[in-house]
Every structure is written in structure tokens, then in C-alpha cells.
Design a protein around this motif. Structure first.
Motif, PDB file in Angstrom:
ATOM      1  N   ALA A  65      34.722  26.749  31.556  1.00 15.89           N
ATOM      2  CA  ALA A  65      33.317  26.366  31.800  1.00 15.89           C
ATOM      3  C   ALA A  65      32.991  25.055  31.099  1.00 15.89           C
ATOM      4  CB  ALA A  65      32.384  27.478  31.339  1.00 15.89           C
ATOM      5  N   GLU A  66      33.500  24.884  29.878  1.00  9.08           N
ATOM      6  CA  GLU A  66      33.248  23.640  29.145  1.00  9.08           C
ATOM      7  C   GLU A  66      33.921  22.454  29.818  1.00  9.08           C
ATOM      8  OE1 GLU A  66      34.590  24.651  25.241  1.00  9.08           O
ATOM      9  OE2 GLU A  66      32.674  25.565  24.656  1.00  9.08           O
ATOM     10  N   ARG A  67      34.976  22.719  30.579  1.00 11.40           N
ATOM     11  CA  ARG A  67      35.688  21.650  31.293  1.00 11.40           C
ATOM     12  C   ARG A  67      35.155  21.446  32.708  1.00 11.40           C
ATOM     13  NH1 ARG A  67      42.093  21.873  29.368  1.00 11.40           N
ATOM     14  NH2 ARG A  67      41.650  21.699  27.131  1.00 11.40           N
ATOM     15  N   GLY A  68      34.067  22.110  33.036  1.00  8.35           N
ATOM     16  CA  GLY A  68      33.397  21.820  34.291  1.00  8.35           C
ATOM     17  C   GLY A  68      33.595  22.810  35.419  1.00  8.35           C
ATOM     18  N   VAL A  69      34.358  23.874  35.200  1.00  6.56           N
ATOM     19  CA  VAL A  69      34.526  24.881  36.251  1.00  6.56           C
ATOM     20  C   VAL A  69      33.228  25.672  36.378  1.00  6.56           C
ATOM     21  CG1 VAL A  69      35.846  26.897  37.019  1.00  6.56           C
ATOM     22  CG2 VAL A  69      37.011  25.013  35.845  1.00  6.56           C
ATOM     23  N   ARG A  70      32.769  25.856  37.605  1.00  8.34           N
ATOM     24  CA  ARG A  70      31.493  26.524  37.838  1.00  8.34           C
ATOM     25  C   ARG A  70      31.614  27.753  38.733  1.00  8.34           C
ATOM     26  NH1 ARG A  70      30.820  24.174  34.049  1.00  8.34           N
ATOM     27  NH2 ARG A  70      29.279  22.583  33.481  1.00  8.34           N
ATOM     28  N   GLN A  71      32.858  28.117  39.106  1.00  6.49           N
ATOM     29  CA  GLN A  71      33.056  29.286  39.967  1.00  6.49           C
ATOM     30  C   GLN A  71      34.236  30.106  39.437  1.00  6.49           C
ATOM     31  OE1 GLN A  71      31.770  28.353  44.327  1.00  6.49           O
ATOM     32  NE2 GLN A  71      33.453  26.963  43.841  1.00  6.49           N
ATOM     33  N   PHE A  72      34.049  31.425  39.405  1.00  4.41           N
ATOM     34  CA  PHE A  72      35.049  32.311  38.830  1.00  4.41           C
ATOM     35  C   PHE A  72      35.242  33.525  39.739  1.00  4.41           C
ATOM     36  CE2 PHE A  72      33.339  29.761  35.497  1.00  4.41           C
ATOM     37  CZ  PHE A  72      34.364  29.563  34.586  1.00  4.41           C
ATOM     38  N   ILE A 112      37.812  26.838  41.745  1.00  6.43           N
ATOM     39  CA  ILE A 112      37.533  28.236  41.392  1.00  6.43           C
ATOM     40  C   ILE A 112      38.543  28.664  40.332  1.00  6.43           C
ATOM     41  CG2 ILE A 112      37.571  30.627  42.241  1.00  6.43           C
ATOM     42  CD1 ILE A 112      36.776  29.464  45.018  1.00  6.43           C
ATOM     43  N   ALA A 113      38.087  29.380  39.327  1.00  6.42           N
ATOM     44  CA  ALA A 113      38.983  29.947  38.320  1.00  6.42           C
ATOM     45  C   ALA A 113      39.301  31.382  38.719  1.00  6.42           C
ATOM     46  CB  ALA A 113      38.337  29.904  36.945  1.00  6.42           C
ATOM     47  N   LEU A 114      40.563  31.641  39.005  1.00  8.15           N
ATOM     48  CA  LEU A 114      41.035  32.981  39.361  1.00  8.15           C
ATOM     49  C   LEU A 114      41.520  33.671  38.099  1.00  8.15           C
ATOM     50  CD1 LEU A 114      41.998  35.179  41.380  1.00  8.15           C
ATOM     51  CD2 LEU A 114      44.119  33.854  41.614  1.00  8.15           C
ATOM     52  N   GLY A 144      42.413  21.674  41.679  1.00  8.41           N
ATOM     53  CA  GLY A 144      41.496  21.704  40.550  1.00  8.41           C
ATOM     54  C   GLY A 144      41.090  23.115  40.154  1.00  8.41           C
ATOM     55  N   SER A 145      41.509  24.102  40.949  1.00  5.66           N
ATOM     56  CA  SER A 145      41.271  25.504  40.590  1.00  5.66           C
ATOM     57  C   SER A 145      42.223  25.900  39.465  1.00  5.66           C
ATOM     58  CB  SER A 145      41.479  26.403  41.810  1.00  5.66           C
ATOM     59  OG  SER A 145      40.492  26.155  42.798  1.00  5.66           O
ATOM     60  N   HIS A 146      41.939  27.046  38.838  1.00  6.41           N
ATOM     61  CA  HIS A 146      42.754  27.496  37.716  1.00  6.41           C
ATOM     62  C   HIS A 146      43.161  28.960  37.881  1.00  6.41           C
ATOM     63  CE1 HIS A 146      41.007  23.881  35.902  1.00  6.41           C
ATOM     64  NE2 HIS A 146      41.937  23.954  34.986  1.00  6.41           N
ATOM     65  N   LEU A 147      44.251  29.315  37.223  1.00 10.70           N
ATOM     66  CA  LEU A 147      44.728  30.691  37.150  1.00 10.70           C
ATOM     67  C   LEU A 147      44.775  31.096  35.687  1.00 10.70           C
ATOM     68  CD1 LEU A 147      46.067  33.254  38.406  1.00 10.70           C
ATOM     69  CD2 LEU A 147      48.276  32.082  38.117  1.00 10.70           C
ATOM     70  N   THR A 148      44.118  32.210  35.356  1.00  9.53           N
ATOM     71  CA  THR A 148      44.123  32.763  33.999  1.00  9.53           C
ATOM     72  C   THR A 148      44.798  34.127  34.025  1.00  9.53           C
ATOM     73  OG1 THR A 148      42.054  31.639  33.415  1.00  9.53           O
ATOM     74  CG2 THR A 148      42.678  33.537  32.072  1.00  9.53           C
ATOM     75  N   LEU A 149      45.851  34.290  33.212  1.00  5.51           N
ATOM     76  CA  LEU A 149      46.592  35.551  33.189  1.00  5.51           C
ATOM     77  C   LEU A 149      46.820  36.012  31.757  1.00  5.51           C
ATOM     78  CD1 LEU A 149      49.578  35.049  35.700  1.00  5.51           C
ATOM     79  CD2 LEU A 149      47.324  35.983  36.173  1.00  5.51           C
ATOM     80  N   SER A 150      46.849  37.334  31.584  1.00  2.85           N
ATOM     81  CA  SER A 150      47.385  37.943  30.371  1.00  2.85           C
ATOM     82  C   SER A 150      48.241  39.121  30.804  1.00  2.85           C
ATOM     83  CB  SER A 150      46.268  38.397  29.426  1.00  2.85           C
ATOM     84  OG  SER A 150      45.484  39.417  30.017  1.00  2.85           O
ATOM     85  N   HIS A 151      49.272  39.431  30.011  1.00  2.00           N
ATOM     86  CA  HIS A 151      50.257  40.415  30.465  1.00  2.00           C
ATOM     87  C   HIS A 151      50.991  41.018  29.269  1.00  2.00           C
ATOM     88  CE1 HIS A 151      53.394  42.260  32.852  1.00  2.00           C
ATOM     89  NE2 HIS A 151      52.948  41.711  33.960  1.00  2.00           N
ATOM     90  N   ALA A 152      51.038  42.336  29.211  1.00  2.00           N
ATOM     91  CA  ALA A 152      51.805  43.019  28.166  1.00  2.00           C
ATOM     92  C   ALA A 152      53.296  42.770  28.369  1.00  2.00           C
ATOM     93  CB  ALA A 152      51.515  44.512  28.201  1.00  2.00           C
TER      94      ALA A 152
END
Length: 263
Positions: free
Chosen positions: A61-68, A146-148, A177-185
């Protein structure tokens, strides 16, 4: 509204239990306590994961992404993703998706958007990316980044469901310009313990599967990793949560995380 099955444990309700929530049933508590008996730090891991989601969403969000687009939302736990990003950008739009009927029951909590923004909820499984994307188009503008977010989700998807393909299908319609955010055990540091944890989930009907550093990194093929790349959660921008007193989690928490940009 789907029927809530209390005869089998559900991962969303177990996660709620690990976070200290009350939206769970005896069958979930029994399974969660089994997991805890094998891996006592599981509640700390859930909190660490939650804190990573906060930091990652805040950074984007601080880097300008406005859709999630947040898939595998889980039972609402404040602050939710839209609350994090709309504090920075009140006009942010957020679509949540989950396949658990109990999340649908609580979805109203996910829809209290800032007046300038929008939030929406879709009852859908990550294994049906077409439905998720089609519904998300009603709220999100697919001509803008969009940030996925697939946080703590893919370790609940077995290889038999082709998670790499699912991620590609979800990313494909998103613009540059979209992003992917992941976390994984991961079981990299204690494979025997994680074999036992995975067995608890699989006996309950959830196709759990922890993955190695290499396997996790494959999800980011063709994307540009945001610094510091693929790391354990404790090492991913801890400064973003320090001023808010958020617990980044200890170095021993076996949770890989990363954020990457679609070129």
C-alpha cells in the motif's frame, strides 16, 4: 449459506484456535491440540504469519498498490487486510475469497470498508481460479495492478491439485505491476515433526503439504522478488512492524515468505 460441518476439523477453524479465537468446535480443538503436541510453536507460527501479512500489505500500500485479492482469507481477525491498507489508502479495494462456510457467516466483518474504498467477499476455493477471477472483476479494475495474497494457503493444497498451475492461472489475468504475496510452512528444519503435523490435517480431510525452500521458490518463477527475496518470516522487513509492537516471530519459526512483482 453453506452448511457448517462440525464432524470434521477445518483448517480455518483450527487456525482461529491457534490465534486464540472462539469460532471453532470440539473436533477442531482436538485436531489443533494434536498438532500442538507435535509442534508446540504452532500458535506462535500463526501469529508470525499474521504479522507478515500485515507488513506485506502495508509495504505494498505504501508503494502505491490500491487493489488486493486475498484468497484463503480465514475467519476475520482484526485488523483484517482491508483495515491495514485503507489506513494508508482509504480508496483501496479488497476482495476476499474463502471456501469455508463459517468464513461466509462472518463475512460481514470483512465488508466494513472505508467510505472511499470497497470490499467484497466471494465464497470460492483456490482450486477454482476462474470463479474467483470472474467475481473479483466485479470489484477490482484488472487494468490496474492488483496484489494477490495467498498467505498460509498453499501448504493446504497438495501436489495432486497442481498448486503451481493454480498460481499461474490466478496471476495470468493480472496486469504488469501486480504482486504475489505468499507464506508457506516448511519441513526443511524438522521433517519428521512436519510429517506428523501433515498427517493430522490429512486424516481430517485437508490435503496439507509442507514444501522445501526450492519448491516454495518455484511459485515465483518469472516474477521479480521484492527485497529481501525468499526468507523466513522473521527476516522479512521486521522494521515495518517494530514501531507497532508487532511480533515478527523467532528465527526458528519454519515459515517461508516472499513478495514478488509481475514484470
Amino acid at each position: 449459506m453453506g452448511t457448517i460441518d462440525t464432524s470434521k476439523p477445518r483448517s480455518a477453524r483450527m487456525y482461529d484456535y491457534f490465534l486464540g479465537g472462539k469460532d471453532n468446535y470440539p473436533v477442531d480443538v482436538a485436531a489443533a491440540e494434536q498438532v500442538t503436541s507435535h509442534f508446540p510453536a504452532v500458535s506462535a507460527m500463526a501469529r508470525t504469519n499474521r504479522a507478515f501479512m500485515h507488513r506485506a500489505s502495508r509495504l505494498l500500500a505504501e508503494r502505491g498498490v490500491r487493489q488486493f485479492l486475498d484468497i484463503g482469507t480465514g475467519i476475520p481477525t482484526e485488523p483484517n487486510l482491508h483495515q491495514i491498507v485503507q489506513r494508508i489508502a482509504p480508496d483501496a479495494r479488497v476482495v476476499y475469497a474463502d471456501n469455508d462456510p463459517i468464513v461466509l457467516r462472518h463475512a460481514e466483518a470483512l465488508l466494513h470498508s472505508a467510505p472511499e474504498g470497497r470490499t467484497a467477499y466471494v465464497q470460492a476455493d483456490v482450486r477454482d481460479p476462474g470463479k474467483i477471477i470472474a467475481t473479483a472483476r466485479e470489484t477490482l479494475d484488472f487494468s490496474r495492478p492488483i496484489a494477490l495474497s495467498l498467505v498460509a494457503l498453499l501448504h493446504l493444497v497438495g501436489d495432486e491439485d497442481e498448486p503451481l498451475r493454480l498460481v499461474r492461472e490466478l496471476l495470468e489475468p493480472l496486469p504488469s505491476g501486480s504482486h504475489l504475496t505468499l507464506s508457506h510452512a516448511t519441513g526443511d528444519f524438522d521433517p519428521e515433526t512436519w510429517e506428523r503435523v501433515v498427517e493430522v490435517y490429512r486424516k481430517g480431510g485437508t490435503a496439507a503439504q509442507v514444501r522445501s525452500l526450492g519448491a516454495f521458490s518455484e511459485f515465483f518463477t518469472g516474477l521479480e522478488l521484492v527485497d529481501p527475496g525468499v526468507v523466513l518470516a522473521a527476516r522479512w522487513h521486521p522494521e515495518l512492524g517494530a514501531s507497532r509492537g508487532e511480533d515478527r516471530g523467532g528465527e526458528e519459526i519454519p515459515l517461508y515468505v516472499a513478495v514478488a512483482r509481475k514484470p
